[in-house]
Design a protein around this motif. Structure first.
Motif, PDB file in Angstrom:
ATOM      1  N   ASP A 113       0.841  -1.210   0.000  1.00  0.00           N
ATOM      2  CA  ASP A 113       0.000   0.000   0.000  1.00  0.00           C
ATOM      3  C   ASP A 113       0.873   1.256   0.000  1.00  0.00           C
ATOM      4  O   ASP A 113       0.553   2.257  -0.637  1.00  0.00           O
ATOM      5  CB  ASP A 113      -0.911   0.017   1.238  1.00  0.00           C
ATOM      6  CG  ASP A 113      -2.027  -1.009   1.103  1.00  0.00           C
ATOM      7  OD1 ASP A 113      -2.171  -1.593   0.010  1.00  0.00           O
ATOM      8  OD2 ASP A 113      -2.732  -1.251   2.105  1.00  0.00           O
ATOM      9  N   GLY A 137      -6.930  -5.864  -9.467  1.00  0.00           N
ATOM     10  CA  GLY A 137      -7.298  -5.262  -8.184  1.00  0.00           C
ATOM     11  C   GLY A 137      -6.411  -4.103  -7.752  1.00  0.00           C
ATOM     12  O   GLY A 137      -6.917  -3.125  -7.185  1.00  0.00           O
ATOM     13  N   LYS A 177      -8.281  -0.673  -7.112  1.00  0.00           N
ATOM     14  CA  LYS A 177      -8.376  -0.150  -5.745  1.00  0.00           C
ATOM     15  C   LYS A 177      -7.643   1.177  -5.621  1.00  0.00           C
ATOM     16  O   LYS A 177      -8.105   2.091  -4.946  1.00  0.00           O
ATOM     17  CB  LYS A 177      -7.777  -1.154  -4.762  1.00  0.00           C
ATOM     18  CG  LYS A 177      -8.694  -2.323  -4.493  1.00  0.00           C
ATOM     19  CD  LYS A 177      -8.196  -3.051  -3.276  1.00  0.00           C
ATOM     20  CE  LYS A 177      -8.437  -4.526  -3.388  1.00  0.00           C
ATOM     21  NZ  LYS A 177      -7.802  -5.298  -2.350  1.00  0.00           N
ATOM     22  N   ARG A 206     -10.034   4.276  -5.258  1.00  0.00           N
ATOM     23  CA  ARG A 206      -9.927   4.475  -3.801  1.00  0.00           C
ATOM     24  C   ARG A 206     -10.976   3.632  -3.088  1.00  0.00           C
ATOM     25  O   ARG A 206     -11.718   4.109  -2.244  1.00  0.00           O
ATOM     26  CB  ARG A 206     -10.073   5.966  -3.451  1.00  0.00           C
ATOM     27  CG  ARG A 206      -8.919   6.787  -4.018  1.00  0.00           C
ATOM     28  CD  ARG A 206      -9.257   8.254  -4.038  1.00  0.00           C
ATOM     29  NE  ARG A 206      -8.094   9.077  -4.345  1.00  0.00           N
ATOM     30  CZ  ARG A 206      -7.801   9.537  -5.547  1.00  0.00           C
ATOM     31  NH1 ARG A 206      -8.566   9.228  -6.578  1.00  0.00           N
ATOM     32  NH2 ARG A 206      -6.748  10.300  -5.736  1.00  0.00           N
ATOM     33  N   SER A 207     -11.001   2.362  -3.527  1.00  0.00           N
ATOM     34  CA  SER A 207     -12.025   1.458  -3.002  1.00  0.00           C
ATOM     35  C   SER A 207     -11.378   0.347  -2.190  1.00  0.00           C
ATOM     36  O   SER A 207     -10.240  -0.024  -2.434  1.00  0.00           O
ATOM     37  CB  SER A 207     -12.782   0.851  -4.184  1.00  0.00           C
ATOM     38  OG  SER A 207     -13.596  -0.201  -3.749  1.00  0.00           O
ATOM     39  N   ARG A 208     -12.112  -0.178  -1.250  1.00  0.00           N
ATOM     40  CA  ARG A 208     -11.609  -1.322  -0.488  1.00  0.00           C
ATOM     41  C   ARG A 208     -12.176  -2.631  -1.042  1.00  0.00           C
ATOM     42  O   ARG A 208     -11.839  -3.711  -0.602  1.00  0.00           O
ATOM     43  CB  ARG A 208     -11.979  -1.177   1.002  1.00  0.00           C
ATOM     44  CG  ARG A 208     -11.421   0.068   1.640  1.00  0.00           C
ATOM     45  CD  ARG A 208     -11.664   0.075   3.123  1.00  0.00           C
ATOM     46  NE  ARG A 208     -10.693  -0.762   3.811  1.00  0.00           N
ATOM     47  CZ  ARG A 208      -9.444  -0.381   4.098  1.00  0.00           C
ATOM     48  NH1 ARG A 208      -9.019   0.808   3.732  1.00  0.00           N
ATOM     49  NH2 ARG A 208      -8.625  -1.174   4.738  1.00  0.00           N
ATOM     50  N   GLU A 209     -13.074  -2.506  -2.024  1.00  0.00           N
ATOM     51  CA  GLU A 209     -13.703  -3.707  -2.597  1.00  0.00           C
ATOM     52  C   GLU A 209     -12.731  -4.462  -3.491  1.00  0.00           C
ATOM     53  O   GLU A 209     -11.851  -3.861  -4.114  1.00  0.00           O
ATOM     54  CB  GLU A 209     -14.922  -3.301  -3.414  1.00  0.00           C
ATOM     55  CG  GLU A 209     -16.099  -2.932  -2.542  1.00  0.00           C
ATOM     56  CD  GLU A 209     -17.388  -3.010  -3.316  1.00  0.00           C
ATOM     57  OE1 GLU A 209     -18.190  -3.907  -3.021  1.00  0.00           O
ATOM     58  OE2 GLU A 209     -17.573  -2.182  -4.214  1.00  0.00           O
ATOM     59  N   GLY A 210     -12.905  -5.758  -3.564  1.00  0.00           N
ATOM     60  CA  GLY A 210     -12.043  -6.592  -4.410  1.00  0.00           C
ATOM     61  C   GLY A 210     -12.432  -6.460  -5.880  1.00  0.00           C
ATOM     62  O   GLY A 210     -13.534  -6.007  -6.203  1.00  0.00           O
TER      63      GLY A 210
END
Ligand code: URA
Length: 265
Positions: A172, A199, A203, A207-211
């Motif tokens: 990250d 992914g 992501k 700016r998403s936390r979803e897979g």
């Protein structure tokens, strides 16, 4: 060297290759089989401490931390060649030390369609071009099946411009560090549409936390700057498709969606 020892060393090397080791991190080979010298009898004398530096000799402006430097360099680039140069100058990431080449981009910068992957692999690192290895070749074939070619229809790059050692997934912190460069890259290329491959790209830019399995197959909006939003289709990464052939069906349906959107249907 005795034949038996040589054979054992070659077997050990082969085992490392089987385990996926493809990167020598030290300049010179380290002989881990050599006998160590006995420990010194007494600790060495401590080196004399240097006298404190007079205040006047201290630099007035400290080197900004890496993230600030990345943002400054990215913002200062006013063209794609200038951005490439700024990224080559950026010394704030250890990935630069283990990579062979900076991998900037490939394809047609003003094609209106920009694809973004994760990070260069071994072939890309060696050649300095994105998506030229097996997963890149699969990607080219898939795109060709919906009439898109790298020579004419799209521009392609990655979230990271340097190969992570051993092709590990970018951390990250690495993604955050290089984010100003990829955002500026998109801002300067000004594509009408983006395709996020896998992914990491999805992501990072959404700016998403979803897979990716939840994000794929639909259009999202990427906020590139306060006054630039670009529609982005998330899809599966070709390297994942090589490992999971059954997922090619989903990737195919994403490509058909891309084709229909480009055709205005
Ligand atoms: N995978 C990526 O994400 N990018 C490349 O350039 C090659 C493989």
């Amino acid at each position: 060297m005795e034949a038996e020892t040589q054979e054992a060393l070659i077997a050990a090397l082969r085992l490392q290759l089987d385990w996926g080791v493809d990167e020598a991190l030290a300049e010179a080979p380290l002989d881990r089989t050599a006998r160590r010298d006995p420990a010194p009898a007494a600790p060495p004398e401590p080196a004399p401490r240097p006298a404190p530096r007079p205040l006047a000799a201290t630099p007035l402006r400290a080197q900004p931390p890496a993230a600030t430097r990345a943002a400054e360099l990215a913002a200062g680039a006013d063209s794609l060649p200038a951005l490439r140069e700024a990224m080559a100058q950026f010394e704030g990431s250890p990935l630069r030390e283990t990579a062979t080449n900076l991998v900037f981009a490939d394809g047609v910068p003003d094609a209106g369609l920009m694809l973004i992957g994760e990070a260069p692999g071994a072939d890309e690192d060696r050649l300095g071009r994105p998506f030229v290895g097996v997963s890149g070749q699969l990607l080219d074939r898939m795109l060709a099946s919906v009439g898109l070619s790298r020579e004419r229809d799209f521009y392609i790059t990655n979230i990271l411009p340097f190969r992570p050692p051993g092709n590990r997934t970018p951390t990250d912190a690495e993604i955050a560090l290089f984010l100003p460069f990829i955002l500026r890259h998109v801002e300067l290329a000004r594509p009408r549409r983006l395709v996020l491959l896998g992914g990491v790209a999805a992501k990072a830019l959404l700016r998403s936390r979803e897979g990716i399995t939840r994000l794929r197959g639909r259009w999202h909006q990427v906020t590139v700057s306060p006054d630039m939003e670009i529609p982005a289709l998330a899809t599966l990464h070709p390297a994942y498709l090589l490992r999971t052939p059954s997922a090619k069906r989903d990737a195919w349906s994403d490509l058909l969606l891309l084709r229909r959107t480009l055709d205005g249907n």
